[in-house]
Design a protein around this motif. Sequence first.
Motif, PDB file in Angstrom:
ATOM      1  N   THR A  10     -32.265  19.949  19.699  1.00 51.15           N
ATOM      2  CA  THR A  10     -32.342  21.383  19.403  1.00 51.15           C
ATOM      3  C   THR A  10     -32.264  22.213  20.683  1.00 51.15           C
ATOM      4  O   THR A  10     -31.572  23.245  20.729  1.00 51.15           O
ATOM      5  CB  THR A  10     -33.644  21.706  18.652  1.00 51.15           C
ATOM      6  N   SER A  14     -29.231  24.750  21.510  1.00 55.14           N
ATOM      7  CA  SER A  14     -29.543  26.169  21.685  1.00 55.14           C
ATOM      8  C   SER A  14     -28.990  26.689  23.010  1.00 55.14           C
ATOM      9  O   SER A  14     -28.360  27.757  23.062  1.00 55.14           O
ATOM     10  CB  SER A  14     -31.058  26.392  21.621  1.00 55.14           C
ATOM     11  N   LYS A  17     -25.020  26.635  22.918  1.00 55.06           N
ATOM     12  CA  LYS A  17     -24.442  27.710  22.100  1.00 55.06           C
ATOM     13  C   LYS A  17     -24.676  29.072  22.737  1.00 55.06           C
ATOM     14  O   LYS A  17     -23.834  29.970  22.611  1.00 55.06           O
ATOM     15  CB  LYS A  17     -25.033  27.659  20.699  1.00 55.06           C
ATOM     16  N   TYR A  65     -25.453  19.740  25.745  1.00 56.79           N
ATOM     17  CA  TYR A  65     -25.062  19.935  24.336  1.00 56.79           C
ATOM     18  C   TYR A  65     -23.929  18.983  23.961  1.00 56.79           C
ATOM     19  O   TYR A  65     -23.954  18.366  22.889  1.00 56.79           O
ATOM     20  CB  TYR A  65     -24.652  21.388  24.132  1.00 56.79           C
TER      21      TYR A  65
END
Length: 220
Positions: A10, A14, A17, A65
């Motif tokens: 997560t 986060s 993005k 990510y």
Amino acid sequence: MNPFLLFVDTLSASVGKAFGWCIMVLTFATCYEVFVRYVLNSPTPWAFDMSVQMYGALFMMAGAYTLSRNGHVRGDVLHRLLPPRGQAGIDLALYILFLLPGVFALIWYGYDFAADSWRYKEVSWSSPARVQIYFFKTLIPVAGFLVLLQGIAEAVRCVMCLRSGEWPARLHDVEETETMALHQHEDEERLRREEEEKIKMHEELKKLHQSDENDRGEDK
């Protein structure tokens, strides 16, 4: 899903993005520069530095990510054909031997690099606008820490797969067409195996039922 893996995935998603919006800034700055340069004949002194810094920030901060989505380039011609335990064993060895030492070096030297830049308030040597870049260099050790955290999470995934024989779940997110096709093929294979197991179980139950009826007939 494992709480540690969920937290790390997560966090990586986060941050990745959020910095993905650098693409919008980069696109706007490039389009603006093209317009004022070739239409108004009045180029800006900051567009080049803006492009470099936005792309650099995106590239650095999206690394964790990308790793969380298993999206880094790899020579997986043979890797994808191996069973999950074989894949996990290779990945775990590569994480320990190459990824983690490289990321530790990135954090160690990146911190010194950023600290020196802050110490003398470094500006771009190639920019007539003298754009400050010391705060962008801070992203180097920060990005290294995020990749380190995600690398530990991926190593934990490998250990869990070695124990269970199946890869732990990942956060649902957008996927490339090739990955979607591969997952679709895996899902189809899984459904086919489940259907074969159901048919086999049904046949065994049918044979057992017939055997019971035969035994009852003999008893009578």
